[in-house]
Design an enzyme around this catalytic site. Sequence first.
Site, PDB file in Angstrom:
ATOM      1  N   SER A   2       0.846  -1.193   0.000  1.00 45.01           N
ATOM      2  CA  SER A   2       0.000   0.000   0.000  1.00 45.01           C
ATOM      3  C   SER A   2       0.885   1.247   0.000  1.00 45.01           C
ATOM      4  CB  SER A   2      -0.862   0.005   1.268  1.00 45.01           C
ATOM      5  OG  SER A   2      -1.605   1.212   1.374  1.00 45.01           O
ATOM      6  N   TYR A  56      -2.077  -1.295  10.574  1.00 43.89           N
ATOM      7  CA  TYR A  56      -2.188  -1.456   9.109  1.00 43.89           C
ATOM      8  C   TYR A  56      -0.920  -0.978   8.413  1.00 43.89           C
ATOM      9  CZ  TYR A  56      -4.063  -1.220   4.366  1.00 43.89           C
ATOM     10  OH  TYR A  56      -4.258  -1.393   3.006  1.00 43.89           O
TER      11      TYR A  56
HETATM   12  N1  LIG Z   1      -8.699  -0.558  -1.536  1.00 41.93           N
HETATM   13  C1  LIG Z   1      -7.687   0.232  -1.246  1.00 41.93           C
HETATM   14  O1  LIG Z   1      -7.818   1.472  -1.215  1.00 41.93           O
HETATM   15  C2  LIG Z   1      -6.335  -0.372  -0.975  1.00 41.93           C
HETATM   16  C3  LIG Z   1      -5.223   0.479  -0.956  1.00 41.93           C
HETATM   17  C4  LIG Z   1      -3.968  -0.055  -0.710  1.00 41.93           C
HETATM   18  C5  LIG Z   1      -3.813  -1.412  -0.476  1.00 41.93           C
HETATM   19  N2  LIG Z   1      -4.908  -2.228  -0.496  1.00 41.93           N
HETATM   20  C6  LIG Z   1      -4.685  -3.665  -0.256  1.00 41.93           C
HETATM   21  O2  LIG Z   1      -5.272  -4.390  -1.297  1.00 41.93           O
HETATM   22  C7  LIG Z   1      -5.508  -5.735  -0.844  1.00 41.93           C
HETATM   23  C8  LIG Z   1      -6.880  -6.172  -1.320  1.00 41.93           C
HETATM   24  O3  LIG Z   1      -7.863  -5.383  -0.674  1.00 41.93           O
HETATM   25  P1  LIG Z   1      -9.145  -4.789  -1.421  1.00 41.93           P
HETATM   26  O4  LIG Z   1      -9.043  -3.324  -1.367  1.00 41.93           O
HETATM   27  O5  LIG Z   1      -9.352  -5.473  -2.718  1.00 41.93           O
HETATM   28  O6  LIG Z   1     -10.278  -5.183  -0.349  1.00 41.93           O
HETATM   29  P2  LIG Z   1     -11.508  -6.204  -0.402  1.00 41.93           P
HETATM   30  O7  LIG Z   1     -12.031  -6.253   0.981  1.00 41.93           O
HETATM   31  O8  LIG Z   1     -12.433  -5.839  -1.504  1.00 41.93           O
HETATM   32  O9  LIG Z   1     -10.811  -7.603  -0.766  1.00 41.93           O
HETATM   33  C9  LIG Z   1     -10.000  -8.286   0.164  1.00 41.93           C
HETATM   34  C10 LIG Z   1     -10.331  -9.778   0.137  1.00 41.93           C
HETATM   35  O10 LIG Z   1      -9.436 -10.439   1.047  1.00 41.93           O
HETATM   36  C11 LIG Z   1     -10.193 -11.427   1.729  1.00 41.93           C
HETATM   37  N3  LIG Z   1      -9.582 -11.762   3.008  1.00 41.93           N
HETATM   38  C12 LIG Z   1      -9.526 -11.003   4.134  1.00 41.93           C
HETATM   39  N4  LIG Z   1      -8.931 -11.704   5.117  1.00 41.93           N
HETATM   40  C13 LIG Z   1      -8.593 -12.909   4.598  1.00 41.93           C
HETATM   41  C14 LIG Z   1      -7.972 -14.065   5.113  1.00 41.93           C
HETATM   42  N5  LIG Z   1      -7.563 -14.134   6.413  1.00 41.93           N
HETATM   43  N6  LIG Z   1      -7.776 -15.124   4.305  1.00 41.93           N
HETATM   44  C15 LIG Z   1      -8.208 -15.088   3.020  1.00 41.93           C
HETATM   45  N7  LIG Z   1      -8.821 -14.037   2.467  1.00 41.93           N
HETATM   46  C16 LIG Z   1      -9.015 -12.961   3.265  1.00 41.93           C
HETATM   47  C17 LIG Z   1     -11.565 -10.811   1.912  1.00 41.93           C
HETATM   48  O11 LIG Z   1     -12.548 -11.818   2.144  1.00 41.93           O
HETATM   49  C18 LIG Z   1     -11.762 -10.082   0.602  1.00 41.93           C
HETATM   50  O12 LIG Z   1     -12.427 -10.898  -0.359  1.00 41.93           O
HETATM   51  C19 LIG Z   1      -5.328  -5.695   0.672  1.00 41.93           C
HETATM   52  O13 LIG Z   1      -4.077  -6.266   0.998  1.00 41.93           O
HETATM   53  C20 LIG Z   1      -5.333  -4.211   0.987  1.00 41.93           C
HETATM   54  O14 LIG Z   1      -4.600  -3.905   2.153  1.00 41.93           O
HETATM   55  C21 LIG Z   1      -6.146  -1.738  -0.738  1.00 41.93           C
END
Ligand SMILES: NC(=O)c1ccc[n+]([C@@H]2O[C@H](COP(=O)([O-])OP(=O)(O)OC[C@H]3O[C@@H](n4cnc5c(N)ncnc54)[C@H](O)[C@@H]3O)[C@@H](O)[C@H]2O)c1
Length: 261
Positions: A143, A158
């Site tokens: 991130s 985080y």
């Molecule tokens: N959305 C943003 O703004 C953003 C920004 C920077 C980084 N990220 C990172 O992107 C990645 C994906 O997140 P996203 O934004 O797509 O969110 P999201 O919630 O849409 O998707 C995340 C998925 O991970 C799954 N998950 C959570 N805990 C889990 C576990 N213990 N085992 C297996 N699956 C698990 C959830 O069920 C979900 O389907 C994350 O690592 C997040 O930190 C997101």
Amino acid sequence: MGMLDDRVCFITGAASGIGESTARRFAREGAKVVLADLKEDGLERVRRDIGGSGGGATSLVCDVSDARSVQHALAAAMERWGRLDVVFANAGIAGVWAPLEDLQPEEWDRTIGTNLRGVFLTLHFAVPHLKATGGGSVIITSSISGNRTYAQPGAAAYSTSKAAQVALMKMAALELGRYGIRVNAVCPGTIPTNIGQNMETRNTQEVGLPEIPEGEGNPALHGGIGQPRDVADACLFLASDLSLHISGVEIYVDGGESLLR
Ligand SMILES: NC(=O)c1ccc[n+]([C@@H]2O[C@H](COP(=O)([O-])OP(=O)(O)OC[C@H]3O[C@@H](n4cnc5c(N)ncnc54)[C@H](O)[C@@H]3O)[C@@H](O)[C@H]2O)c1
């Protein structure tokens, strides 16, 4: 011809957001995708869609913070497809954002356990299979938080998990290069996904830093809004032969947003 024809890609957090979008992107480029997530219904929806469009997809319920669960998921992937080429360690949670004295030890553990231990476990159990293939590409979703952005009151757990993921990525790149395994990270900025659903903020005003009001964060330099497909495109580059000489780097997918913070 696709950029990932017949490559087997293991994707965690594939039932939603960035993981889902990347799974769809990889499948359109000819990959066999293994979708791993906690959420069975979401997994099934994505698997059906990809399968229906002619792609190869398998789905596995998996908790990335649980060693046996990750081991089983990778073993099942190997049983189904017989090889492993790409690992996208993407599953993550925002967790609880709160002042340090308010954030409970078990809340800290859950964020670190999912985001950092989860990536370690995914690497730990995937590396032998990647070595057996003779090389491959690992991509970790970190991130801008913890790497370029700190102005997020209460986000200690985080941000720490996201910074540590980049350190782990660089250590893994060093260690695995001689096996032809590349390891890189994507660092998204604000991307509309479901991540807010698993987030709790508590007393963050007590941290004494200005909070950025909802919807008023720094925009991308080009004025647009990042989407999951933007991260998926960067992942496609890192998974494909276009990045054969790239390892140990983090790519910011934020339209330059974090340069302003
Ligand atoms: N959305 C943003 O703004 C953003 C920004 C920077 C980084 N990220 C990172 O992107 C990645 C994906 O997140 P996203 O934004 O797509 O969110 P999201 O919630 O849409 O998707 C995340 C998925 O991970 C799954 N998950 C959570 N805990 C889990 C576990 N213990 N085992 C297996 N699956 C698990 C959830 O069920 C979900 O389907 C994350 O690592 C997040 O930190 C997101």
